[in-house]
Every structure is written in C-alpha cells, then in structure tokens.
Design a protein around this motif. Structure first.
Motif, PDB file in Angstrom:
ATOM      1  N   LYS A  20      36.606  62.085  83.491  1.00 38.65           N
ATOM      2  CA  LYS A  20      37.253  62.397  82.202  1.00 38.65           C
ATOM      3  C   LYS A  20      36.978  61.321  81.144  1.00 38.65           C
ATOM      4  N   THR A  40      38.665  74.069  82.257  1.00 39.70           N
ATOM      5  CA  THR A  40      39.266  74.286  83.588  1.00 39.70           C
ATOM      6  C   THR A  40      40.516  73.419  83.768  1.00 39.70           C
ATOM      7  N   SER A  42      42.485  70.648  85.266  1.00 38.09           N
ATOM      8  CA  SER A  42      42.980  69.358  84.785  1.00 38.09           C
ATOM      9  C   SER A  42      42.227  68.888  83.543  1.00 38.09           C
ATOM     10  N   THR A  43      41.030  69.423  83.314  1.00 32.53           N
ATOM     11  CA  THR A  43      40.339  69.089  82.056  1.00 32.53           C
ATOM     12  C   THR A  43      41.143  69.674  80.894  1.00 32.53           C
ATOM     13  N   ARG A  70      38.200  75.767  94.687  1.00 32.64           N
ATOM     14  CA  ARG A  70      36.860  76.207  95.080  1.00 32.64           C
ATOM     15  C   ARG A  70      36.360  77.319  94.159  1.00 32.64           C
ATOM     16  N   LYS A  72      36.885  78.513  90.295  1.00 31.73           N
ATOM     17  CA  LYS A  72      37.504  78.309  88.974  1.00 31.73           C
ATOM     18  C   LYS A  72      36.682  79.035  87.914  1.00 31.73           C
ATOM     19  N   THR A  73      35.433  78.704  87.879  1.00 36.17           N
ATOM     20  CA  THR A  73      34.590  79.220  86.784  1.00 36.17           C
ATOM     21  C   THR A  73      33.584  80.255  87.282  1.00 36.17           C
ATOM     22  N   ASN A 109      30.545  67.664  84.210  1.00 38.19           N
ATOM     23  CA  ASN A 109      30.028  66.723  85.213  1.00 38.19           C
ATOM     24  C   ASN A 109      30.679  67.015  86.555  1.00 38.19           C
ATOM     25  N   ASP A 131      30.311  70.151  94.773  1.00 39.55           N
ATOM     26  CA  ASP A 131      30.650  70.973  93.616  1.00 39.55           C
ATOM     27  C   ASP A 131      29.784  72.236  93.632  1.00 39.55           C
ATOM     28  N   ILE A 132      30.419  73.369  93.489  1.00 40.98           N
ATOM     29  CA  ILE A 132      29.690  74.643  93.500  1.00 40.98           C
ATOM     30  C   ILE A 132      29.670  75.255  92.088  1.00 40.98           C
TER      31      ILE A 132
HETATM   32  N1  LIG Z   1      34.571  76.209  91.828  1.00 37.24           N
HETATM   33  C1  LIG Z   1      34.421  76.343  90.573  1.00 37.24           C
HETATM   34  O1  LIG Z   1      34.434  77.452  90.088  1.00 37.24           O
HETATM   35  C2  LIG Z   1      34.293  75.166  89.698  1.00 37.24           C
HETATM   36  N2  LIG Z   1      34.063  75.229  88.397  1.00 37.24           N
HETATM   37  C3  LIG Z   1      34.000  73.980  87.918  1.00 37.24           C
HETATM   38  N3  LIG Z   1      34.167  73.104  88.913  1.00 37.24           N
HETATM   39  C4  LIG Z   1      34.205  71.646  88.794  1.00 37.24           C
HETATM   40  O2  LIG Z   1      35.539  71.268  88.580  1.00 37.24           O
HETATM   41  C5  LIG Z   1      35.590  70.026  87.876  1.00 37.24           C
HETATM   42  C6  LIG Z   1      36.611  70.091  86.797  1.00 37.24           C
HETATM   43  O3  LIG Z   1      37.826  70.568  87.284  1.00 37.24           O
HETATM   44  P1  LIG Z   1      39.163  70.126  86.599  1.00 37.24           P
HETATM   45  O4  LIG Z   1      39.024  70.512  85.168  1.00 37.24           O
HETATM   46  O5  LIG Z   1      40.247  70.877  87.291  1.00 37.24           O
HETATM   47  O6  LIG Z   1      39.295  68.627  86.782  1.00 37.24           O
HETATM   48  C7  LIG Z   1      34.198  69.773  87.365  1.00 37.24           C
HETATM   49  O7  LIG Z   1      33.667  68.683  88.080  1.00 37.24           O
HETATM   50  C8  LIG Z   1      33.436  71.054  87.670  1.00 37.24           C
HETATM   51  O8  LIG Z   1      32.092  70.788  87.995  1.00 37.24           O
HETATM   52  C9  LIG Z   1      34.353  73.803  90.047  1.00 37.24           C
HETATM   53  N4  LIG Z   1      34.604  73.232  91.261  1.00 37.24           N
HETATM   54  C10 LIG Z   1      33.864  73.268  92.370  1.00 37.24           C
HETATM   55  O9  LIG Z   1      33.001  73.930  92.711  1.00 37.24           O
END
Ligand SMILES: NC(=O)c1ncn([C@@H]2O[C@H](COP(=O)(O)O)[C@@H](O)[C@H]2O)c1NC=O
Length: 528
Positions: A20, A40, A42-43, A70, A72-73, A109, A131-132
């Motif tokens: 961050k 996403t 916590s960001t 696992r 999120k996006t 990242n 990271d996926i």
């Molecule tokens: N699974 C997903 O759909 C997914 N999408 C984004 N991420 C990762 O999640 C992280 C950010 O998550 P957060 O905003 O919750 O801290 C980033 O490092 C990003 O690369 C993911 N996490 C792992 O694969």
C-alpha cells in the motif's frame, strides 16, 4: 501519428495492491483529476479511510469477495472492462450491451510470494501467497495496452499523477508499462515455478530439480567486457538459483568511491572474495587475472595486508584486494601507497575511507556478506553446467581428518601452517601449487597445464630462501613424483595434497626419501 495523438485519457482506474506504499497520495491525485476509483477489499478500505470515494469491486460485480480472498476480481465484469479493445467498435458495442464500463488504468501489485518463502513459512502458507487474480489483471491490461495503462510498482505513481494531468499516457509509454508488467508477472511466475520444482516435483538422487528458473535485471551496462570490443553489462538476480536469498553479494555491493567497476574488476573481485573468506582469522587476498599474488592472515588486517603484499609486490601492482574484516585506517594507509584497482570489504573503520579515497581512481566497495551462492552456473555452448559451489569441506579440509602419508607428524603449530597453505591453494587456478610461511603465501604456481611447471613456478616465485622450510599445498594429487620432487628439492618442510593417484606409492616413496612430511586430504579443489 504522433505520440500526443495516441494519448488515452484516464477516467476510470482499477486499483488492487498488496503493497500500500503511496496508495493514499495516488488515490487522492487520481480523484482530484476526476478519475473514478474501483478497488478490492483492503485497498478500497484504505482509500475510503483517506476520505476518498471508491467503488468496491464487489459492488461492481454483484458478487462477494470470497474464499479468503482467493476470488475477488476474477469476474467478467472486471476482465471485460480491462480487456476491451476500445479501438474496435464491436468491443465498445458489446461493453454497452453487457453494461460494462472500461478501465483506462490498472494499478496492481502482487502478494509477496518470494518474501513469504524467504521468511521460512510453511508450504501451505507459501502456496496461499500465490497471487492469482493480480497477475490475471496485470497480464490482461498489458495485453490490452492500446486501450489501458498498467502500473505494477509504487515507483511509477508519480508518472501516473503527471500523466493524468496531461491527458493520459501516450502509446509508447503504455507499451513500456506493458513490457514492465509482463516482466513483473514473468519474474513472479519463475519464482513460483522454481519453488514448486524444488519443493514438490520429484527430485531424483542427483538432487537437481528438472527445472531451474531465474530472472535477471540489468543493473548497469559496463564500459566493455573482458576486451574493449566486447559489449557487456551487469545483471542482478531477482530469483535465486539453488535456494540462497536472491540479491546481495558482489553484484549488489555498494561502491563508495572510484571509477565505475569494469567487467574484469568484477571477475577479479569475485575471485578475491572467494580467497579471503576461506580463513577465520583476519585475511587479505590480492588478486590479478583471477589468481592470487598474495594471500595472508594476520593478527589484524593491516598485518595481513603487509604479508599478502610481500608475497609478490611486482604482481600486486594494479591488483584487486579483498578483506574478510572491516578495513582499518592503518591498512587503508598502506593500500593508498600502492596502485590498486579495487578494495572490497564488509566495512571500513573510521579514517579508512578517507585514507583510501585520497586516490581518485581506486574503486572502494562495501559488500557486507561473505560469498554464499550455493551453486555455480557456467554457460557452455547451447546449455549450462550447474554444480554445487566448492566450499571448504568439514571432512577433507580439516587437518584433524587428514592422513599422514609420509614423514613425521607435524606439531599443532606446523599443521596450522600447512592448513593455511591448503586453504589458500583453493583460490589458485588449477593446476595449483602454493607455498606458504607464517600464514602468508610466498610462492604461487597457477594455471599451468602440468603440475611440474606449477611447482617450478611456485618455487621460482618464492625464491630460494622463502621456499626453504615453507609449507606446500597442491590442489590435486601428484600423478608422478616429479612435481613433488621440485618441492622437496626446494626444501619445503611439508606438503599437503588430496592423494588418490594410482602412483601414490611412488609419490610417498619420493617424499620419504626427501624426509618430507606429507598429508593426504582426500578432497580435491580444482578451480578453473
Ligand atoms: N483472487 C483475486 O481475485 C484477486 N484479485 C486481486 N488480488 C490481489 O489482492 C491484493 C489486493 O487485495 P486487498 O485490496 O484486499 O489488499 C493484490 O495484491 C491483488 O493482486 C487477488 N488475490 C489473489 O489472487
């Protein structure tokens, strides 16, 4: 078409970052420039905690982040927004039909996989840090660089903030960012693949994995290579081969003074460090063309330097010096008197740098750690050879485990002298013969294609007086008595060598005849 006309305004950004650093400033700058932020878990939390509006990805997708993050996006509403080629009417039309808004900027990242492995985490914890979703977004945005800009490092945020004020990134810059992004995910995947290869893939009794991965970043270009007509560059490794912590070492040594390091400076400095760190006492090694022209231990580094220099002052001119302890002011003042290309040490005591830097051109390096690469890689035409690095062995390199092959056993003090010669000889290119006295090399015979010539060279360089009563080491066995006879003829006190020749008996007989003590180590230290 000019670069200007290829600019693509940034109106909507997807931000999902593990690291961050700089996030609030980035988000604020983007928001103030009128950019809509989608983010996403916590960001998004950090962005709204900074008082800035942000749309959560789950609001966009209508699907909750789940399975402990696992997923999120990984959703078509995200990926269609990244991957739509906005140059194509058909893609724009489909986005409209699907109700998907395109992204102009992707800032991602990745989970710290390498750092987790380095921390000694359990395999399950390491796997969880693969990271996926992140790499999928990065790769998608990089592929679609005609429409999207992608950023994978906080170091680029300043560029984003100036681009957003300036009508967006031009195509040339988006291509460069895409190249950076693919490099980022490639290095990430190499780290994951290498870890899997060493942790999970069946390794046969050879102990070498089927797959080896490493990625190298250009640290700098060098003036030239070994010769002026050879272009050259220095690279540092982001993923290590063989499991040591990546980075560090000589390649990342801090240069405190002097002209830029040359290719030959690096190879000689590497050889010098190999030589100096074999000894537990304060040690100085002086290297020319990858061979020692002096190695010595002393009560302190100043004494070790005087003794090492005395071995061959003629050759030490223009040499590379490695020390296994911080350089003292006294040693630095001595070195400043002699034309020296490079000094490398773990550190410098007060006054030492001042003394050294009186010379404009001397290169002064700080490399805090001892050489530790677990394996050595040597390119050959069409491939590479890999071997476990040659380090001192608990068995063969400890005099307690040597076999007395001829003559009277040495006293403890004499045995220590012979052990010094043995360790110092490891730093000499084969065929290697080294004569030592009082913890200092006095004659070095290096790189000859037969052991007799190496012995002759060592004796000649030592001179009659220093050769007499010296302690001699040979990196490999004597195939015939002739090499040994050169040494006994010069009056050496004792000889150490691996033994193991089919003619050992003849060699032992020659040593007995000369009344010379000889030990077998059972370990060989070829160095090519
Ligand atoms: N699974 C997903 O759909 C997914 N999408 C984004 N991420 C990762 O999640 C992280 C950010 O998550 P957060 O905003 O919750 O801290 C980033 O490092 C990003 O690369 C993911 N996490 C792992 O694969």
């Amino acid at each position: 078409m000019t670069a200007e006309s290829n600019k693509r305004a940034i109106r909507r950004a997807l931000v999902s970052v593990y690291d961050k650093t700089g996030l609030e400033d980035l988000a604020r700058g983007l928001h103030e420039a009128g950019v809509e932020l989608v983010s996403t878990g916590s960001t998004a939390g950090r962005i709204s905690a900074a008082g800035l509006p942000v749309t959560k990805v789950e609001e966009l997708t209508g699907f909750p982040e789940c399975l402990d993050g696992r997923v999120k996006t990984l959703h078509p509403k995200v990926h269609a927004g990244i991957l739509a080629d906005l140059r194509l009417d058909s893609h724009r039309q489909q986005l409209g039909e699907l109700g998907v808004e395109p992204f102009d900027l992707v800032v991602v990242n990745l989970y710290p996989f390498r750092e987790t492995v380095a921390s000694g985490a359990t395999p399950d914890e390491c796997v969880e840090q693969i990271d996926i979703g992140g790499p999928s977004m990065v790769r998608a945005a990089a592929k679609n660089h005609p429409s999207v800009a992608v950023v994978t490092s906080p170091a680029r945020y300043a560029d984003v903030l100036s681009a957003v004020q300036d009508g967006g990134f031009d195509l040339t810059t988006r291509k460069r960012l895409a190249a950076e992004a693919f490099r980022h995910t490639a290095a990430y995947d190499v780290a994951v693949a290498s870890w899997f290869a060493s942790e999970y893939a069946p390794v046969d009794e050879s102990r070498f994995p089927d797959f080896l991965g490493a990625t190298w970043d250009r640290a700098r270009t060098l003036r030239y290579g070994e010769n002026p007509h050879q272009p050259a560059a220095l690279y540092t490794s982001t993923a290590s081969i063989g499991g040591s912590a990546a980075g560090g070492g000589l390649a990342e040594a801090e240069q405190l003074h002097g002209k830029e390091m040359s290719y030959n400076n690096y190879t000689d400095t590497d050889a010098a460090r190999r030589a100096a760190y074999d000894h537990s006492e304060p040690c100085v090694a002086i290297i020319k063309h990858a061979n020692p022209c002096g190695i010595a231990v002393g009560a302190d580094v100043a004494e070790a330097h005087r003794k090492a220099h005395a071995c061959d002052p003629l050759s030490a001119f223009g040499g590379v010096i490695a020390v296994n302890r911080p350089v003292s002011r006294e040693m630095a003042e001595q070195v400043a008197e002699i034309f020296t290309e490079v000094v490398v040490a773990p550190d410098y005591e007060e006054g030492a740098l001042e003394a050294l830097t009186k010379k404009k051109n001397i290169r002064v390096l700080r490399a805090p750690e001892a050489p530790a690469a677990p394996v050595e890689v040597k390119p050959i035409d069409g491939g590479a050879l890999l071997q476990v690095a040659d380090r001192l062995q608990a068995e063969g390199d400890d005099p307690a485990n040597w076999t007395l092959a001829s003559g009277e056993a040495l006293s403890e003090a004499e045995l220590a002298q012979l052990a010094f010669a043995w360790k110092a000889c490891r730093a000499v290119k084969s065929n290697a013969i080294l004569l030592a006295k009082d913890g200092a090399s006095v004659g070095v015979g290096m790189g000859q294609v037969n052991r007799v010539d190496s012995a002759k060279l060592a004796v000649e360089r030592a001179g009659v007086e220093r050769a007499a009563g010296s302690f001699a080491a040979s990196d490999a066995f004597f195939p015939f008595p002739d090499g040994l006879e050169i040494l006994t003829g010069a009056g050496v006190r004792a000889v150490v060598q691996p033994g193991g020749s089919v003619r050992d008996e003849q060699v032992v007989e020659a040593a007995n005849k000369a009344g010379v003590t000889m030990y077998f180590t059972g370990t060989r230290h070829f160095f090519h």
